[in-house]
Design a protein around this motif. Sequence first.
Motif, PDB file in Angstrom:
ATOM      1  N   GLU B  59      40.638  38.037  42.882  1.00  0.00           N
ATOM      2  CA  GLU B  59      41.611  37.194  42.190  1.00  0.00           C
ATOM      3  C   GLU B  59      43.019  37.492  42.675  1.00  0.00           C
ATOM      4  OE1 GLU B  59      40.991  37.817  38.015  1.00  0.00           O
ATOM      5  OE2 GLU B  59      38.992  36.932  38.080  1.00  0.00           O
ATOM      6  N   ASP B  60      43.253  38.763  42.996  1.00  0.00           N
ATOM      7  CA  ASP B  60      44.600  39.184  43.371  1.00  0.00           C
ATOM      8  C   ASP B  60      44.582  39.857  44.745  1.00  0.00           C
ATOM      9  OD1 ASP B  60      47.122  40.098  43.609  1.00  0.00           O
ATOM     10  OD2 ASP B  60      47.082  41.437  41.874  1.00  0.00           O
ATOM     11  N   ARG B  63      46.197  43.262  45.917  1.00  0.00           N
ATOM     12  CA  ARG B  63      45.700  44.612  45.625  1.00  0.00           C
ATOM     13  C   ARG B  63      44.675  45.125  46.636  1.00  0.00           C
ATOM     14  NH1 ARG B  63      44.511  46.302  39.762  1.00  0.00           N
ATOM     15  NH2 ARG B  63      45.228  48.255  40.672  1.00  0.00           N
TER      16      ARG B  63
END
Lengths: 87, 87
Positions: B59-60, B63
């Motif tokens: 999702e990110d 990271r």
Amino acid sequence: MPGCAAAAPDSRVRARVLIRPKQGILDAQGQTVERALPALGFEGVSNVRIGRLIELEVEDPARIREMCERLLANPLIEDYEVSLEER
Amino acid sequence: MPGCAAAAPDSRVRARVLIRPKQGILDAQGQTVERALPALGFEGVSNVRIGRLIELEVEDPARIREMCERLLANPLIEDYEVSLEER
């Protein structure tokens, strides 16, 4: 004749082979990583698949697929993808 | 609102991480393969390096480097390269 020998080092081709577990085959490493990530604070990660990266220099890139079939990959459970980079 | 939730599956980004032994670090797997190839009739192969291929959906994507540092790679002996593919 300079530059004409087929086996000259500068005639080598750099190749990259990506090897992945076939779709539907259990990927134990991938599952382990996927389960470990949330415990380290990384949420929202899915479909983790772990395979191998093999980089090599070859004189005859036409034989790389045969190398994959016979040594680099296990074609029963793995797919492989070859890409070449001329030097 | 459909299509607006940050965690919706279709907001995930597919990422690929290539992990390689650092230059100068012994690559035992690569050496083993390089020595095995001539015995199978594959001459003219050199500089075999073996690393890992990790593919995942996140999702990110910001990271992923942190995931590499903390779990996916061993930054003492391995380099990693992240590439993203929007879905």
